[in-house]
Scaffold this active site. Structure first.
Site, mmCIF file in Angstrom:
data_model
loop_
_atom_site.group_PDB
_atom_site.id
_atom_site.type_symbol
_atom_site.label_atom_id
_atom_site.label_comp_id
_atom_site.label_asym_id
_atom_site.label_seq_id
_atom_site.Cartn_x
_atom_site.Cartn_y
_atom_site.Cartn_z
ATOM 1 N N ARG A 51 0.884 -1.115 -0.037
ATOM 2 C CA ARG A 51 0.194 -0.123 0.207
ATOM 3 C C ARG A 51 0.804 1.212 0.020
ATOM 4 N NH1 ARG A 51 -3.055 -0.158 5.192
ATOM 5 N NH2 ARG A 51 -4.059 2.013 4.539
ATOM 6 N N SER A 56 0.553 3.958 1.979
ATOM 7 C CA SER A 56 0.472 4.784 3.386
ATOM 8 C C SER A 56 1.814 4.793 3.583
ATOM 9 C CB SER A 56 -0.353 4.089 4.257
ATOM 10 O OG SER A 56 0.188 2.996 4.579
ATOM 11 N N ARG A 109 -10.666 -2.212 20.436
ATOM 12 C CA ARG A 109 -10.220 -1.023 21.519
ATOM 13 C C ARG A 109 -11.350 -0.100 22.057
ATOM 14 N NH1 ARG A 109 -5.447 0.549 17.120
ATOM 15 N NH2 ARG A 109 -3.938 -0.740 17.919
ATOM 16 N N ARG A 129 -10.714 7.643 11.072
ATOM 17 C CA ARG A 129 -9.801 6.690 10.079
ATOM 18 C C ARG A 129 -8.756 7.659 9.850
ATOM 19 N NH1 ARG A 129 -11.770 3.865 6.051
ATOM 20 N NH2 ARG A 129 -9.675 3.708 5.664
ATOM 21 N N GLY A 130 -7.629 7.387 8.899
ATOM 22 C CA GLY A 130 -6.793 8.110 8.314
ATOM 23 C C GLY A 130 -5.398 7.408 8.747
ATOM 24 N N ASN A 131 -4.355 7.875 8.265
ATOM 25 C CA ASN A 131 -3.042 7.418 8.736
ATOM 26 C C ASN A 131 -2.566 8.007 9.949
ATOM 27 O OD1 ASN A 131 -1.996 10.040 8.473
ATOM 28 N ND2 ASN A 131 -1.605 9.909 6.061
ATOM 29 N N VAL A 132 -1.497 7.664 10.393
ATOM 30 C CA VAL A 132 -0.706 7.687 11.936
ATOM 31 C C VAL A 132 -0.642 9.329 11.862
ATOM 32 C CG1 VAL A 132 1.339 7.277 13.182
ATOM 33 C CG2 VAL A 132 0.201 5.373 12.130
ATOM 34 N N ARG A 167 -3.943 11.090 12.554
ATOM 35 C CA ARG A 167 -4.513 10.947 13.642
ATOM 36 C C ARG A 167 -3.964 11.573 14.933
ATOM 37 N NH1 ARG A 167 -6.838 4.515 13.664
ATOM 38 N NH2 ARG A 167 -7.508 4.463 11.557
#
Length: 316
Positions: A9, A11, A128, A145-148, A151
């Protein structure tokens, strides 16, 4: 000779993980290795992971590319990989596992217990969510949602904290953002969390790729994550099932514990069993792992796990 192609991917985390494997595979095989970026529905849609189909949403496009010979191998976060075997593909290697814990990343250096009443905590994981609510019913849990990086950017803005994997943060060089690492004893993480999986086409591989896969594979990590994932498979659990599992090896004894949570965190069931790993082949030890996972699954179902969460044909 053409380069070995790793499907990944796009990301930042996926590329970082695939680059780790690229470097090790190049060293083990002596061949050039390159990355091939594949876009999945999970990368383009803003819908929740549970709505999109959970663990399989990131893997499907990658697997299609591998089967179409657009790449030679895939690098997955193992926790995102469905437990069912995909026709025509096999797990060629599971490298040594990284930290399996969840990491709380909170404003002002706060720990989970120090977050103020009503604090807003972001996560996209049903497990979680259940664990947060089991520990702190007063918290407001926000689906994100979203990448590190995106976030983490929300911490101190519209969120008081987010929950992420310690392994992912480490691979991105962002572990300094963690304000607390949550111990696996009271906060079991997703089956396979912290481990990478290298997937290849079934059948004979080029000799140098076979050599590389053998160099990358880590037997103890394979046994541990197999035990955890066998629980998930045995419970017939999908992405919406809040399940944590932890396996460890201590003095030749593999200990496996798994917890099923009611989604709102108000109830949970835990089962733990162990097996002595007798010296022998990987296949014989995997059979022992399968046995201990089966005992954990049987106990959870007998004690009512299907009434808590969507597992084993339950309707919860």
């Amino acid at each position: 000779m053409s380069a070995l192609r790793i499907g990944t991917r796009g990301s930042a985390l996926a590329v970082a993980q695939s680059t780790l494997i690229l470097d090790r595979l190049a060293a083990a095989t002596g061949r050039d290795v390159e990355l091939v970026t594949v876009t999945s529905e999970g990368d383009t849609s803003k819908a929740s992971l549970a709505t999109l189909g959970g663990t399989g949403v990131f893997a499907s496009a990658l697997r299609a590319a591998l089967l179409a010979d657009e790449c030679d191998l895939l690098v997955h976060s193992l926790k995102d990989l469905p437990t069912a075997v995909h026709p025509g593909l096999t797990l060629g290697a599971i490298p040594a596992r990284a930290d399996a814990r969840d990491a709380l990343c909170a404003r002002d250096g706060l720990t989970l217990d120090q977050l103020p009443e009503g604090a807003r905590v972001g996560t996209g994981s049903p497990r979680r969510v259940a664990q947060l609510r089991a520990r702190r019913q007063d918290l407001e849990v926000i689906d994100i949602r979203g990448n590190v990086d995106s976030r983490l950017a929300r911490v101190g803005d519209d969120l008081d904290a987010v929950l992420l994997s310690a392994a992912g943060l480490t691979r991105l060089g962002r572990l300094d953002a963690a304000t607390e690492l949550l111990g696996l004893g009271f906060w079991p993480s997703a089956p396979g969390q912290g481990a990478l999986a290298i997937e290849v086409r079934e059948g004979d591989q080029p000799a140098d790729l076979e050599k590389g896969l053998r160099a990358l594979d880590h037997r103890e990590s394979r046994l541990l994550v197999t035990a955890e994932r066998e629980v998930l498979a045995g419970l017939e659990a999908g992405c919406a099932a809040p399940i944590g599992a932890t396996a460890v090896v201590d003095a030749g004894l593999l200990l496996l514990s798994a917890t099923v949570y009611r989604p709102d965190g108000t109830e949970r069931l835990t089962a733990s069993h162990g097996v002595t790993l007798e010296p022998g082949s990987l296949q014989s030890q995997l059979a022992e792992v399968d046995d201990v996972a089966g005992r954990v699954v049987d106990e959870l179902l007998e004690n009512g796990a299907a009434a808590l969460a969507p597992v084993g044909g339950g309707t919860a």
